[in-house]
Design a protein around this motif. Sequence first.
Motif, PDB file in Angstrom:
ATOM      1  N   LEU A 138      -4.818   4.386   5.946  1.00 46.37           N
ATOM      2  CA  LEU A 138      -3.879   3.155   6.031  1.00 46.37           C
ATOM      3  C   LEU A 138      -4.946   1.929   6.227  1.00 46.37           C
ATOM      4  CD1 LEU A 138      -1.226   1.700   6.642  1.00 46.37           C
ATOM      5  CD2 LEU A 138      -1.558   2.158   8.985  1.00 46.37           C
ATOM      6  N   ARG A 139      -4.750   0.898   5.313  1.00 49.02           N
ATOM      7  CA  ARG A 139      -5.772   0.023   5.537  1.00 49.02           C
ATOM      8  C   ARG A 139      -4.686  -1.416   6.012  1.00 49.02           C
ATOM      9  NH1 ARG A 139      -6.800   2.200   0.202  1.00 49.02           N
ATOM     10  NH2 ARG A 139      -8.924   3.124   0.151  1.00 49.02           N
ATOM     11  N   SER A 194       7.103  -7.165   6.096  1.00 51.51           N
ATOM     12  CA  SER A 194       7.230  -7.159   4.713  1.00 51.51           C
ATOM     13  C   SER A 194       6.153  -6.762   3.793  1.00 51.51           C
ATOM     14  CB  SER A 194       7.586  -8.654   4.236  1.00 51.51           C
ATOM     15  OG  SER A 194       6.583  -9.360   4.615  1.00 51.51           O
ATOM     16  N   GLU A 195       5.202  -6.177   4.099  1.00 50.01           N
ATOM     17  CA  GLU A 195       4.065  -5.754   3.307  1.00 50.01           C
ATOM     18  C   GLU A 195       3.841  -4.268   3.408  1.00 50.01           C
ATOM     19  OE1 GLU A 195       4.109  -9.665   4.532  1.00 50.01           O
ATOM     20  OE2 GLU A 195       2.864  -7.990   5.838  1.00 50.01           O
ATOM     21  N   GLY A 196       3.807  -3.723   2.128  1.00 53.50           N
ATOM     22  CA  GLY A 196       3.341  -2.101   2.052  1.00 53.50           C
ATOM     23  C   GLY A 196       4.667  -1.333   2.342  1.00 53.50           C
ATOM     24  N   ASN A 197       4.610  -0.314   3.049  1.00 54.42           N
ATOM     25  CA  ASN A 197       5.940   0.477   3.304  1.00 54.42           C
ATOM     26  C   ASN A 197       6.889  -0.367   4.097  1.00 54.42           C
ATOM     27  OD1 ASN A 197       4.899   2.435   1.740  1.00 54.42           O
ATOM     28  ND2 ASN A 197       4.193   3.680   3.465  1.00 54.42           N
ATOM     29  N   VAL A 236     -11.633 -11.770   3.156  1.00 54.06           N
ATOM     30  CA  VAL A 236     -10.543 -10.708   4.001  1.00 54.06           C
ATOM     31  C   VAL A 236     -11.439  -9.941   4.920  1.00 54.06           C
ATOM     32  CG1 VAL A 236      -8.807 -11.155   2.242  1.00 54.06           C
ATOM     33  CG2 VAL A 236     -10.494  -9.223   2.247  1.00 54.06           C
ATOM     34  N   VAL A 237     -10.978  -9.614   5.963  1.00 53.41           N
ATOM     35  CA  VAL A 237     -11.536  -8.368   6.839  1.00 53.41           C
ATOM     36  C   VAL A 237     -10.470  -7.109   6.506  1.00 53.41           C
ATOM     37  CG1 VAL A 237     -11.708  -7.556   9.062  1.00 53.41           C
ATOM     38  CG2 VAL A 237     -12.235  -9.779   8.735  1.00 53.41           C
ATOM     39  N   VAL A 238     -10.981  -6.028   6.217  1.00 53.52           N
ATOM     40  CA  VAL A 238     -10.067  -4.776   5.811  1.00 53.52           C
ATOM     41  C   VAL A 238     -10.609  -3.581   6.773  1.00 53.52           C
ATOM     42  CG1 VAL A 238      -9.438  -3.205   4.252  1.00 53.52           C
ATOM     43  CG2 VAL A 238      -9.863  -5.592   3.703  1.00 53.52           C
ATOM     44  N   SER A 272      -1.036  -1.626   4.179  1.00 49.71           N
ATOM     45  CA  SER A 272      -1.059  -0.913   2.911  1.00 49.71           C
ATOM     46  C   SER A 272      -0.144   0.320   2.900  1.00 49.71           C
ATOM     47  CB  SER A 272      -2.540  -0.486   2.453  1.00 49.71           C
ATOM     48  OG  SER A 272      -2.805   0.628   3.309  1.00 49.71           O
ATOM     49  N   PRO A 273       0.429   0.790   1.782  1.00 48.98           N
ATOM     50  CA  PRO A 273       1.105   2.091   1.848  1.00 48.98           C
ATOM     51  C   PRO A 273       0.160   3.066   2.227  1.00 48.98           C
ATOM     52  CG  PRO A 273       1.425   0.859  -0.298  1.00 48.98           C
ATOM     53  CD  PRO A 273       0.391   0.361   0.487  1.00 48.98           C
TER      54      PRO A 273
END
Length: 613
Positions: A184-185, A297-300, A200-202, A165-166
């Motif tokens: 941050l996730r 390629s995900e988030g920032n 999902v695991v977060v 995540s961002p």
Amino acid sequence: MLRRGLTFKLSVLLACIGVLASGATGYYAYRANRTMLVNEAEHSLQTSTELLGQRIAVSIDDVAADALVLATMPSSVIVAQTDDGIGPNLARERLAQVYSSFMLHHAEYLQMRLITRQHHGLEAIRFDRDSDGLVRVKGDGLQEKAQFPYVFETLAFSPGRIYTSPISVNHESGTHAAQGKPTLRLGTPIADARGAVVGVVVIDIDLAGMLRRLQSDLPSDYQVYLANEWGDFLVHPDASKTFGFDRGRRVLMQDSFPVTKQLFEQRQSEVLVNGLTGSGEAAGRVLAFVRRPFGGSEGNRFIVLGLAKPLEDVLSGANQLGSRIIRMVLVFSALSVLLAILFARALTKPLHLLAHAATHLFAEHAMHTLPLKRTDEIGVLARCFERLRREIRAQMDALHSKQSELVHLASHDVLTGLPNRMLFMQKLENAIDEARFRREGLAVLFVDLDGFKQINDQFGHSVGDKVLVTIARRLKDVLYAADVVARLGGDEFIVLIEGPRAAEVTPAIAARIMDALNETLSVDGNSMTVGASIGISEFPHDSGNAEELLLNADAAMYAAKSGGRCAYLRYRDLLAARLDEQAEQARELARAQLAQAQAARDATEGREAEPTA
């Protein structure tokens, strides 16, 4: 008294090295100018910045690895597939213990959650961190999270991918200590056996805590800057300038440090700047900035990391140098050459010989090179070393001999040389484990000599001991090489038969043992017959435990002995006989009760047939 001993030489040498090191350091510091010191500081900052960036990446990778481990656990799939989103109690509780362990061992983890695809992304397992420790959220406290990107975007990923995540401030409700913290996730999908994503695991990471841990070994005068791909400060020495986008007033790194614009435009990957060249943005400081990929390629797409050090600290050493250091260096430079020669000749060669002898402790050729005839400390050390080597070798040889003897005595019978009860039980337990793994059987034969007590009483214990030795030899002769025979004590022996053939060959082996032990013995001119009764228990039919197998074989042996000596009996046959006996007793009791009932009916009918008065 030793002449020119090693103490004298070493004292002179160490004094010289100390003076030489201080002089060389002073000379280099004096000759180095301010620019060189700044350049060194820039390179040091750049290296530290790159290392800090690598540590951040490695830390994120470690968290991603933890998430993948949790996502691939079978219990995660079971919990995520359960219709109520909570999962079977046993699987859920075991998985919850794993989550709790991860939280306890990672102080920077603020939250760990398993979120199912069903019920609008319902949380199935959730652990939060608060001021008192860990909090497990259950029941009504579990929330639906399908509307958050870290859920619906992660659900769209293929198994094994990581969502990053961002970096943002956590404003979700009910998050305990995580609320209001830079977070941050990382998430990863949970897939079933068919590859379908079921949850999902977060893992939520405390960005500030992670950075504090990663910065712990940086010098205290270093200042850290961190910005996302848009330039928003995430870390700044002035906390009021961080996360401006969360408060509606953005503070950008490229505005504070214009030289970093080329990093955000991705024209360069690193930038160095210092206040010595007159740059206004770096007044009084030395700064290094690097751009690093972040989150794939995900988030920032990337982050910009910077370190700063006060210029005054960098130049403090140069301001203290003077011309006296140059004169000291010139004087001691001449002495260093002479002392180096003395050191090489007086100490290096004998030390090399001692080192070679130490690395070849038991090699005779290495001992011939020792400087045993020297009169200084090295000679004394060499002679002591040689004596010590000989003593160690002699003691090791004796120790190995005693150790081998003790190991054998601890596990074998002194008289017959057979394994004793302890060693046999170890072999039996190992055989049970192997048989259980291979799904095979094994058998235990309890052999008790029938006529041994009379032999002892008639001929004495000396003859009895010889009889036991002969019996042990006969037992080994009639058994296969893979079978194990041991002496439990007195006139009791025990045999272990392993492998798929155990059930079939055990009766034949028992018969061979009885035949061998029924043969006439001749000891000290006396002829005698011993004979034996044998009890047999089998794995897995009779028991799956070593002690129980031994006890069952013992019980079968006593039954065989009581039924007539020189016989063998299986434990399963003993149980069958007991059951038949109990059934026969039950039938006899039933017949007796029936006869009593018939007699009672006959008596009643007789009274009714008598005429009334």
